[in-house]
Design an enzyme around this catalytic site. Structure first.
Site, PDB file in Angstrom:
ATOM      1  N   ASP A   8      45.329   9.112  10.611  1.00 57.82           N
ATOM      2  CA  ASP A   8      45.636  10.304  11.191  1.00 57.82           C
ATOM      3  C   ASP A   8      44.216  11.441  11.074  1.00 57.82           C
ATOM      4  O   ASP A   8      43.371  11.340  10.563  1.00 57.82           O
ATOM      5  CB  ASP A   8      46.778  11.543  10.623  1.00 57.82           C
ATOM      6  CG  ASP A   8      47.688  12.569  10.994  1.00 57.82           C
ATOM      7  OD1 ASP A   8      47.455  12.707  12.444  1.00 57.82           O
ATOM      8  OD2 ASP A   8      47.601  13.325   9.936  1.00 57.82           O
ATOM      9  N   ASP A  10      44.622  15.739  11.283  1.00 57.27           N
ATOM     10  CA  ASP A  10      44.492  17.438  10.690  1.00 57.27           C
ATOM     11  C   ASP A  10      45.364  16.844   9.823  1.00 57.27           C
ATOM     12  O   ASP A  10      46.092  16.082   9.262  1.00 57.27           O
ATOM     13  CB  ASP A  10      45.395  17.703  11.598  1.00 57.27           C
ATOM     14  CG  ASP A  10      44.920  18.225  13.220  1.00 57.27           C
ATOM     15  OD1 ASP A  10      44.076  18.156  13.082  1.00 57.27           O
ATOM     16  OD2 ASP A  10      45.466  18.226  14.250  1.00 57.27           O
ATOM     17  N   ASP A 187      48.353  12.772   6.072  1.00 60.70           N
ATOM     18  CA  ASP A 187      49.243  13.682   4.949  1.00 60.70           C
ATOM     19  C   ASP A 187      50.912  13.619   5.701  1.00 60.70           C
ATOM     20  O   ASP A 187      51.173  14.808   4.951  1.00 60.70           O
ATOM     21  CB  ASP A 187      48.455  14.987   5.632  1.00 60.70           C
ATOM     22  CG  ASP A 187      48.897  15.577   7.008  1.00 60.70           C
ATOM     23  OD1 ASP A 187      49.251  17.051   6.448  1.00 60.70           O
ATOM     24  OD2 ASP A 187      48.326  15.047   7.901  1.00 60.70           O
TER      25      ASP A 187
END
Length: 228
Positions: A8, A10, A187
């Site tokens: 991922d 961001d 996250d």
């Protein structure tokens, strides 16, 4: 046999949200109505964190301003955005994480719900050639053409990330079972579907919901930015 490493973007490889920051950057440049867009940006970001984002409405709102400007102008602004906003936030530990997988010969890919216009130059900084991101429609379908301001294809969001990754693997003549290990670093609790799909899920700088889920599931937890 090479493994599969998915990342991922961001709050995983970068300690910020590139889409949210691009929205703020457009406000700063004065290319969108400051008060209205800032309010809209905040609302969408809150919805994303709460796991209730309308991805289609969000993409349309973020992409509509792009249709007003040439690709040359947009590139100039994006170069400025990278210099002022993104590159100063990138930490050595994140670069090293990706480097380790690349040096191991793993098949690497950034998989993000943020659109490809914003994220392609960021993936390049990490040296990852393959990017799966929300796709941006162009006027005649040519990659260098002007944007229409609309999204296209399957959004790489939640279960859509699995759909997009599997389509990419199929284009290479591969599937999950071809890899002894498949890693996914994320996250966000929005990425639990894809985290559950890989053999080695790594909750990276996880939000509270994902951290609790990872602890219960016995997943590895990596606080990448604290390690820098």
């Amino acid at each position: 046999m090479a493994n599969l490493a998915l990342f991922d973007l961001d709050h995983t490889l970068i300690p910020t949200d590139s889409d949210y920051e691009w929205g703020r950057f457009m406000v700063k440049l004065g290319i969108v109505d400051a008060e209205r867009f800032a309010e809209q940006n905040e609302r969408f970001y809150a919805d994303y964190k709460a796991g209730k984002l309308d991805i289609h409405a969000y993409l349309l709102a973020m992409l509509t301003p792009l249709a007003k400007y040439s690709r040359a102008q947009l590139k100039e602004w994006h170069d400025q955005y990278m210099h002022e906003v993104i590159k100063p936030t990138i930490v050595p530990a994140a670069l090293e994480l990706v480097k380790q997988h690349k040096e191991a010969g793993d098949l690497c890919c950034v998989v993000t719900a943020t659109n490809e216009f914003i994220t392609a130059p960021i993936a390049e900084v990490f040296g990852v050639d393959k990017l799966i991101a929300c796709e941006v429609e162009t006027v005649d379908g040519h990659p260098a053409s002007a944007f229409t301001g609309r999204p296209t294809g399957t959004p790489s969001y939640r279960e859509g990330k699995i759909v997009r990754v599997e389509a990419w693997l199929a284009s290479l003549g591969k599937r999950w079972s071809d890899f002894e290990h498949s890693y996914f670093y994320s996250d966000s609790h929005n990425d639990i579907p894809l985290l559950e799909k890989v053999t080695d899920p790594i909750a990276t700088n996880p939000d509270d919901t994902l951290r609790a889920h990872a602890q219960q599931a016995g997943w590895r937890i990596l606080d990448l930015f604290q390690a820098s």
